[in-house]
Write a protein that holds these residues in place. Structure first.
Motif, PDB file in Angstrom:
ATOM      1  N   VAL A 148       0.835  -1.200   0.000  1.00 41.38           N
ATOM      2  CA  VAL A 148       0.000   0.000   0.000  1.00 41.38           C
ATOM      3  C   VAL A 148       0.876   1.259   0.000  1.00 41.38           C
ATOM      4  O   VAL A 148       0.608   2.234  -0.730  1.00 41.38           O
ATOM      5  CB  VAL A 148      -0.953  -0.005   1.211  1.00 41.38           C
ATOM      6  N   GLY A 149       1.928   1.251   0.804  1.00 37.18           N
ATOM      7  CA  GLY A 149       2.812   2.412   0.857  1.00 37.18           C
ATOM      8  C   GLY A 149       3.530   2.659  -0.454  1.00 37.18           C
ATOM      9  O   GLY A 149       3.625   3.803  -0.915  1.00 37.18           O
ATOM     10  N   VAL A 150       4.037   1.599  -1.073  1.00 40.60           N
ATOM     11  CA  VAL A 150       4.755   1.756  -2.345  1.00 40.60           C
ATOM     12  C   VAL A 150       3.818   2.237  -3.441  1.00 40.60           C
ATOM     13  O   VAL A 150       4.157   3.144  -4.227  1.00 40.60           O
ATOM     14  CB  VAL A 150       5.427   0.418  -2.730  1.00 40.60           C
ATOM     15  N   LEU A 151       2.623   1.652  -3.537  1.00 44.42           N
ATOM     16  CA  LEU A 151       1.674   2.069  -4.572  1.00 44.42           C
ATOM     17  C   LEU A 151       1.205   3.504  -4.360  1.00 44.42           C
ATOM     18  O   LEU A 151       1.005   4.253  -5.326  1.00 44.42           O
ATOM     19  CB  LEU A 151       0.480   1.121  -4.588  1.00 44.42           C
ATOM     20  N   THR A 152       1.033   3.905  -3.093  1.00 45.79           N
ATOM     21  CA  THR A 152       0.657   5.296  -2.818  1.00 45.79           C
ATOM     22  C   THR A 152       1.754   6.258  -3.256  1.00 45.79           C
ATOM     23  O   THR A 152       1.473   7.307  -3.843  1.00 45.79           O
ATOM     24  CB  THR A 152       0.369   5.470  -1.320  1.00 45.79           C
ATOM     25  N   MET A 212       2.762   2.370   7.073  1.00 43.65           N
ATOM     26  CA  MET A 212       2.439   2.930   5.754  1.00 43.65           C
ATOM     27  C   MET A 212       3.059   4.299   5.499  1.00 43.65           C
ATOM     28  O   MET A 212       3.709   4.502   4.456  1.00 43.65           O
ATOM     29  CB  MET A 212       0.918   2.999   5.584  1.00 43.65           C
ATOM     30  N   PRO A 213       2.887   5.294   6.383  1.00 38.74           N
ATOM     31  CA  PRO A 213       3.463   6.609   6.062  1.00 38.74           C
ATOM     32  C   PRO A 213       4.980   6.604   5.951  1.00 38.74           C
ATOM     33  O   PRO A 213       5.543   7.363   5.158  1.00 38.74           O
ATOM     34  CB  PRO A 213       2.992   7.493   7.234  1.00 38.74           C
ATOM     35  N   VAL A 214       5.649   5.751   6.720  1.00 42.89           N
ATOM     36  CA  VAL A 214       7.110   5.661   6.611  1.00 42.89           C
ATOM     37  C   VAL A 214       7.508   5.132   5.246  1.00 42.89           C
ATOM     38  O   VAL A 214       8.425   5.652   4.591  1.00 42.89           O
ATOM     39  CB  VAL A 214       7.669   4.763   7.738  1.00 42.89           C
ATOM     40  N   VAL A 215       6.805   4.094   4.787  1.00 44.19           N
ATOM     41  CA  VAL A 215       7.095   3.531   3.468  1.00 44.19           C
ATOM     42  C   VAL A 215       6.764   4.532   2.365  1.00 44.19           C
ATOM     43  O   VAL A 215       7.522   4.677   1.391  1.00 44.19           O
ATOM     44  CB  VAL A 215       6.315   2.216   3.273  1.00 44.19           C
ATOM     45  N   VAL A 216       5.649   5.239   2.508  1.00 42.11           N
ATOM     46  CA  VAL A 216       5.265   6.229   1.497  1.00 42.11           C
ATOM     47  C   VAL A 216       6.338   7.301   1.362  1.00 42.11           C
ATOM     48  O   VAL A 216       6.769   7.641   0.246  1.00 42.11           O
ATOM     49  CB  VAL A 216       3.903   6.864   1.847  1.00 42.11           C
ATOM     50  N   THR A 258      13.617  -0.743  -0.992  1.00 43.98           N
ATOM     51  CA  THR A 258      13.791  -1.877  -0.088  1.00 43.98           C
ATOM     52  C   THR A 258      14.381  -1.437   1.241  1.00 43.98           C
ATOM     53  O   THR A 258      13.959  -1.906   2.307  1.00 43.98           O
ATOM     54  CB  THR A 258      14.689  -2.935  -0.745  1.00 43.98           C
ATOM     55  N   THR A 259      15.331  -0.531   1.190  1.00 41.44           N
ATOM     56  CA  THR A 259      15.917  -0.019   2.426  1.00 41.44           C
ATOM     57  C   THR A 259      14.871   0.680   3.278  1.00 41.44           C
ATOM     58  O   THR A 259      14.817   0.491   4.505  1.00 41.44           O
ATOM     59  CB  THR A 259      17.062   0.953   2.099  1.00 41.44           C
ATOM     60  N   GLY A 260      14.025   1.492   2.658  1.00 39.47           N
ATOM     61  CA  GLY A 260      12.970   2.171   3.401  1.00 39.47           C
ATOM     62  C   GLY A 260      11.998   1.201   4.041  1.00 39.47           C
ATOM     63  O   GLY A 260      11.558   1.392   5.183  1.00 39.47           O
ATOM     64  N   ILE A 261      11.660   0.126   3.326  1.00 36.28           N
ATOM     65  CA  ILE A 261      10.740  -0.869   3.880  1.00 36.28           C
ATOM     66  C   ILE A 261      11.371  -1.582   5.071  1.00 36.28           C
ATOM     67  O   ILE A 261      10.724  -1.793   6.107  1.00 36.28           O
ATOM     68  CB  ILE A 261      10.334  -1.882   2.792  1.00 36.28           C
ATOM     69  N   VAL A 262      12.635  -1.944   4.941  1.00 37.10           N
ATOM     70  CA  VAL A 262      13.313  -2.629   6.048  1.00 37.10           C
ATOM     71  C   VAL A 262      13.420  -1.728   7.266  1.00 37.10           C
ATOM     72  O   VAL A 262      13.214  -2.162   8.406  1.00 37.10           O
ATOM     73  CB  VAL A 262      14.707  -3.114   5.598  1.00 37.10           C
ATOM     74  N   LEU A 263      13.726  -0.451   7.066  1.00 33.50           N
ATOM     75  CA  LEU A 263      13.786   0.485   8.185  1.00 33.50           C
ATOM     76  C   LEU A 263      12.412   0.692   8.816  1.00 33.50           C
ATOM     77  O   LEU A 263      12.294   0.868  10.034  1.00 33.50           O
ATOM     78  CB  LEU A 263      14.366   1.816   7.717  1.00 33.50           C
ATOM     79  N   ALA A 264      11.359   0.660   7.993  1.00 28.53           N
ATOM     80  CA  ALA A 264      10.003   0.749   8.543  1.00 28.53           C
ATOM     81  C   ALA A 264       9.674  -0.480   9.384  1.00 28.53           C
ATOM     82  O   ALA A 264       9.008  -0.383  10.424  1.00 28.53           O
ATOM     83  CB  ALA A 264       8.991   0.914   7.416  1.00 28.53           C
TER      84      ALA A 264
END
Length: 349
Positions: A148-152, A212-216, A258-264
């Motif tokens: 959801v975060g990536v698609l947003t 979600m907002p962190v990934v976005v 990918t780095t952002g998702i892992v940190l989230a």
């Protein structure tokens, strides 16, 4: 003497490279002497005195040898180093205390057994049930929040225009600052409306909201770094926009995404409040996140410390679980750095 052999008059005197180290050592020695003479036995106080003396000493020595202009530059550099060391002190202290107290009961038995019928005041037990709960809850939250975060973010960067995009950006900013307890209360209200008992997936929903907002934000920044020339070249060849995004934009920014998702994931792995409200805790092993209460590492730490009164077996188990959680987050951060370096664009010579 020829012009080539004559030394340049434009270059003034300069201090040797070991000067900052010498000033630092002298400042520390003077700080210790002043601390002992003044009855200050705290090493933190000695360090603060040494930091002040280091900055003042750097300015004095540099101004005398290299001039005031260079002295100001060195003072600013010294302040940066002092701020870095001050920020490093609590981190090192936290890790040292956690390792010192956590290794008392941290062993293979502790990692492979649950609390079961072990009372909080009794020795024994472990965190296996909490590890299973954390992995399942965080994993499900990632499966929900990451796509959801990536698609947003793709919508905001590639398609977002007008009032809708501004509204989405505004709500993403608002969600970034939402306390975790609010996300837990939101899911709890839905559970009360549907008369649902606590279960692991409810905690995953709250963690996904926090993720979600962190990934976005991280994905949005990575997509903005992709040069527009790559998009334009693909579109000029007649490639549709959706295929350009899928084949050009996303692969180029995959490392940062990918780095952002892992940190989230590392950010939500330590959340306690929503898990406390929605998952409720369970001393037994429950591998089904969709039925019955579960435990997690942050919740386990909270419950053990709350029942320990600052001592005893529960107190030691809380520190050991804290060390395990820190190791888990550290591994995730190292994985993020490795993925970022692995997926970084290679520059040719």
């Amino acid at each position: 003497m020829s012009d080539k052999q004559r030394p340049s008059s434009l270059r003034g005197a300069s201090l040797p490279r070991w000067t900052p180290w010498a000033i630092a050592a002298g400042s520390l020695a003077v700080a210790i002497v002043l601390g002992l003479a003044g009855g200050l036995h705290s090493r933190v106080q000695w360090g603060l005195i040494a930091a002040v003396l280091f900055v003042l000493g750097t300015y004095g020595v540099t101004a005398r040898v290299e001039g005031r202009r260079q002295a100001k530059d060195r003072v600013v550099t010294s302040l940066v180093w002092v701020a870095f060391l001050i920020a490093l002190v609590p981190l090192i202290s936290l890790v040292w205390v956690t390792v010192k107290r956590g290794v008392k009961v941290l062993d293979p038995y502790f990692l492979t057994h649950s609390m079961g019928v072990v009372a909080d005041t009794e020795p024994g037990g472990g965190i296996y049930h909490a590890i299973i709960g954390s992995l399942e809850q965080v994993g499900l939250a990632t499966l929900i929040g990451a796509p959801v975060g990536v698609l947003t973010a793709i919508y905001l960067v590639e398609y977002g225009r007008g009032a809708l995009a501004r509204s989405v950006t505004f709500f993403v900013d608002v969600m970034t600052g939402i306390p975790s307890i609010v996300a837990g209360l939101f899911i709890l209200s839905l559970m009360l409306m549907t008369k649902t008992q606590p279960f692991g997936f409810a905690g995953s929903l709250a963690l996904a909201i926090l993720m979600m907002p962190v990934v976005v934000r991280s994905t949005e920044e990575m997509l903005k770094l992709v040069p527009n020339e790559l998009r334009e070249a693909s579109l000029a060849l007649g490639v549709p926009k959706w295929r350009t995004i899928l084949k050009v934009v996303l692969p180029t920014s995959l490392g940062g995404i990918t780095t952002g998702i892992v940190l989230a994931i590392a950010r939500i792995a330590g959340e306690t409040a929503p898990v406390l409200l929605l998952v409720f805790g369970n001393p037994f092993i429950n591998t089904n996140p969709f039925e019955g209460a579960q435990s997690s590492l942050p919740l386990y730490i909270y419950q053990q410390y709350a029942n320990s009164a600052g001592e005893g077996a529960a107190y030691d188990r809380a520190w050991a679980a804290s060390l395990t959680l820190i190791a888990f987050v550290m591994i995730l951060n190292l994985a993020a750095r490795g993925i970022a370096r692995w997926k970084a664009p290679k520059t040719g010579r």
